[in-house]
Scaffold this active site. Structure first.
Site, mmCIF file in Angstrom:
data_model
loop_
_atom_site.group_PDB
_atom_site.id
_atom_site.type_symbol
_atom_site.label_atom_id
_atom_site.label_comp_id
_atom_site.label_asym_id
_atom_site.label_seq_id
_atom_site.Cartn_x
_atom_site.Cartn_y
_atom_site.Cartn_z
ATOM 1 N N CYS A 37 0.817 -1.233 0.000
ATOM 2 C CA CYS A 37 0.000 0.000 0.000
ATOM 3 C C CYS A 37 0.842 1.272 0.000
ATOM 4 C CB CYS A 37 -0.928 0.009 1.201
ATOM 5 S SG CYS A 37 -2.028 -1.399 1.187
ATOM 6 N N HIS A 61 -4.052 7.132 1.429
ATOM 7 C CA HIS A 61 -4.296 5.795 0.873
ATOM 8 C C HIS A 61 -5.738 5.378 1.121
ATOM 9 C CE1 HIS A 61 -4.052 1.639 -0.066
ATOM 10 N NE2 HIS A 61 -4.138 1.241 1.188
ATOM 11 N N ASN A 84 -10.111 -0.554 -2.764
ATOM 12 C CA ASN A 84 -8.717 -0.371 -2.355
ATOM 13 C C ASN A 84 -7.804 -0.988 -3.416
ATOM 14 O OD1 ASN A 84 -6.161 -0.642 -1.238
ATOM 15 N ND2 ASN A 84 -6.899 -1.224 0.792
HETATM 16 N N1 COA Z 1 -19.976 -9.015 4.557
HETATM 17 C C1 COA Z 1 -20.722 -9.292 5.618
HETATM 18 N N2 COA Z 1 -20.225 -9.598 6.808
HETATM 19 C C2 COA Z 1 -18.884 -9.632 6.925
HETATM 20 C C3 COA Z 1 -18.038 -9.371 5.857
HETATM 21 C C4 COA Z 1 -18.633 -9.049 4.632
HETATM 22 N N3 COA Z 1 -17.903 -8.776 3.530
HETATM 23 N N4 COA Z 1 -16.765 -9.480 6.274
HETATM 24 C C5 COA Z 1 -16.815 -9.800 7.576
HETATM 25 N N5 COA Z 1 -18.109 -9.911 7.971
HETATM 26 C C6 COA Z 1 -18.647 -10.244 9.290
HETATM 27 C C7 COA Z 1 -17.683 -11.037 10.130
HETATM 28 O O1 COA Z 1 -17.757 -12.415 9.808
HETATM 29 C C8 COA Z 1 -18.172 -10.754 11.502
HETATM 30 O O2 COA Z 1 -19.286 -11.552 11.768
HETATM 31 P P1 COA Z 1 -19.559 -12.152 13.272
HETATM 32 O O3 COA Z 1 -19.707 -10.941 14.122
HETATM 33 O O4 COA Z 1 -20.794 -12.942 13.061
HETATM 34 O O5 COA Z 1 -18.336 -12.938 13.567
HETATM 35 C C9 COA Z 1 -18.657 -9.317 11.422
HETATM 36 O O6 COA Z 1 -18.858 -9.053 10.008
HETATM 37 C C10 COA Z 1 -17.673 -8.331 11.954
HETATM 38 O O7 COA Z 1 -16.398 -8.683 11.454
HETATM 39 P P2 COA Z 1 -15.133 -7.871 11.788
HETATM 40 O O8 COA Z 1 -13.974 -8.426 11.022
HETATM 41 O O9 COA Z 1 -15.004 -7.742 13.286
HETATM 42 O O10 COA Z 1 -15.599 -6.490 11.156
HETATM 43 P P3 COA Z 1 -14.971 -5.081 11.288
HETATM 44 O O11 COA Z 1 -15.933 -4.172 11.916
HETATM 45 O O12 COA Z 1 -13.559 -5.119 11.820
HETATM 46 O O13 COA Z 1 -14.883 -4.686 9.750
HETATM 47 C C11 COA Z 1 -13.276 -4.544 7.993
HETATM 48 C C12 COA Z 1 -14.112 -5.455 8.866
HETATM 49 C C13 COA Z 1 -12.385 -5.420 7.132
HETATM 50 C C14 COA Z 1 -14.185 -3.706 7.123
HETATM 51 C C15 COA Z 1 -12.441 -3.621 8.898
HETATM 52 O O14 COA Z 1 -11.782 -4.353 9.890
HETATM 53 C C16 COA Z 1 -11.442 -2.828 8.131
HETATM 54 O O15 COA Z 1 -11.772 -2.108 7.242
HETATM 55 N N6 COA Z 1 -10.173 -2.931 8.502
HETATM 56 C C17 COA Z 1 -9.119 -2.280 7.790
HETATM 57 C C18 COA Z 1 -8.849 -3.079 6.577
HETATM 58 C C19 COA Z 1 -7.985 -2.352 5.614
HETATM 59 O O16 COA Z 1 -8.002 -1.153 5.538
HETATM 60 N N7 COA Z 1 -7.211 -3.102 4.875
HETATM 61 C C20 COA Z 1 -6.366 -2.572 3.897
HETATM 62 C C21 COA Z 1 -5.156 -2.024 4.507
HETATM 63 S S1 COA Z 1 -4.149 -1.374 3.354
#
Ligand code: COA
Length: 331
Positions: free
Chosen positions: A113, A258, A288
């Site tokens: 990234c 980013h 992204n």
């Molecule tokens: N659709 C629906 N539900 C989803 C899902 C999707 N695409 N992806 C995950 N879930 C579910 C999970 O299974 C979890 O379910 P549960 O509560 O029944 O276990 C719930 O949503 C919450 O998951 P969690 O991983 O705790 O969600 P979150 O609030 O952390 O959001 C991201 C997930 C990935 C959106 C978030 O963590 C994020 O954006 N992180 C940064 C990622 C990033 O920027 N990456 C690139 C870096 S360069």
């Protein structure tokens, strides 16, 4: 002493648009979940025949046209990608071949990234050292072909996408224009928070059927940890880079952060106390695109008339490594 100045920008994305509704037909997710958690509404995914080098060529030619040059005027190419068309060699040489530019050096940077920011810093250092005067710098990814588009991969498949952005960096002697300061960091203790485990030469063999069955070839991400570090490190780095110029965040004309997640960008904006007119986001349209987000943002802002002569543009990125960094640029 000369230093680097951006003379032209360009972007290219695959024509195919994948909406959140399209994804919810393939995996257990919904438009509402994706918009709420990430801000993403759609993204572009390559179709067969579209390559990272091909997209990079289109983005580069747009940057050449803006800079008023041709590929033959280049002294070097630096290409940032974590998803090269082939495992070896890097994609810089494939772009060089498509551009038909003889034997100029083509360097790949694998900083994910933050790859575009790191690439700009290397290009700027080459110019400051007097080695080269005109360098093409590209950030490019085709991530859709390597993603787990199933329920197991739903936390990454909804986020990552394809695209390319390019800039022409030229030597200038004007101390008030161009790339003025960098801030770069890495922290390898968090490498496994956002990584692709295999193929890896530490394994014998580097990839096995068992690894494939376990999905080790797919990007693994601890979303919460990535989020927590991103919203701390990007503001820290932005403060550091403007501090090097004796300036503060109030002096920033435009922050291009980013595009990992709209919630991350909004938190970075709040932490830096920036007004809405000091930031620009486009993750809604593109998802992204890893190394490509920053040059894609820059190109949209330049062509959209958001950048005026004399503006202070700060670009910042955070991602796999963890690696992060910022650059301050006077337009
Ligand atoms: N659709 C629906 N539900 C989803 C899902 C999707 N695409 N992806 C995950 N879930 C579910 C999970 O299974 C979890 O379910 P549960 O509560 O029944 O276990 C719930 O949503 C919450 O998951 P969690 O991983 O705790 O969600 P979150 O609030 O952390 O959001 C991201 C997930 C990935 C959106 C978030 O963590 C994020 O954006 N992180 C940064 C990622 C990033 O920027 N990456 C690139 C870096 S360069």
């Amino acid at each position: 002493m000369p230093h680097g100045c951006i003379a032209g920008t360009g972007l290219a994305v695959p024509e195919r648009v994948v909406t959140n509704d399209d994804l919810s037909k393939l995996i257990d997710t919904s438009d509402e979940w994706i918009r709420q958690r990430t801000g993403i509404e759609q993204r572009h995914w390559a179709v067969e025949g579209e390559t990272g080098a091909g997209l990079s060529k289109i983005a580069s030619e747009r940057a050449f046209a803006m800079a008023g040059i041709t590929a033959r005027d280049l002294d070097a190419i630096i290409l940032a990608t974590s998803s090269p068309d082939h495992f070896v060699p890097g994609n810089g040489v494939f772009l060089q071949r498509l551009l038909g530019v003889g034997t100029i050096p083509a360097l790949d940077i694998r900083q994910a990234c933050s790859g575009f920011i790191y690439s700009l810093s290397v290009a700027d250092a080459w110019i400051r050292a007097g080695m080269f005067r005109r360098i093409l710098v590209v950030g490019q990814e085709i991530q859709s072909t390597g993603m787990d588009v199933s329920d197991n991969g739903r936390n990454t498949a909804v986020i990552f996408a394809d695209g390319a952005g390019a800039v022409v960096l030229e030597a200038t002697e004007d101390p008030n224009r161009g790339l003025l300061a960098f801030d770069l960091h890495s922290q390898g203790e968090f490498a496994e928070m956002l990584w692709v485990d295999s193929p890896g030469s530490m394994y014998h063999p580097e990839i096995s059927h068992k690894d494939l069955d376990e999905g080790k070839q797919y990007l693994q991400m601890d979303g919460k940890e990535v989020f927590r570090h991103a919203v701390t490190r990007m503001p820290e780095s932005v403060n550091a880079v403007v501090g090097k110029l004796g300036l503060g965040t109030g002096d920033i004309s435009l922050l291009l952060a980013h595009q990992a997640n709209l919630r991350i960008s909004e938190m970075v904006q709040r932490k830096l106390e920036l007004r809405d007119d000091q930031v620009y986001n486009n993750i809604q349209k593109y998802g992204n695109t890893t190394a490509a987000t920053v040059p894609i943002l820059l190109d949209e802002c330049v062509r959209g008339g958001r950048v005026k002569q004399g503006d202070l543009i700060v670009m910042t990125a955070f991602g796999s490594g963890f690696s992060w960094g910022s650059v301050a640029c006077r337009w």
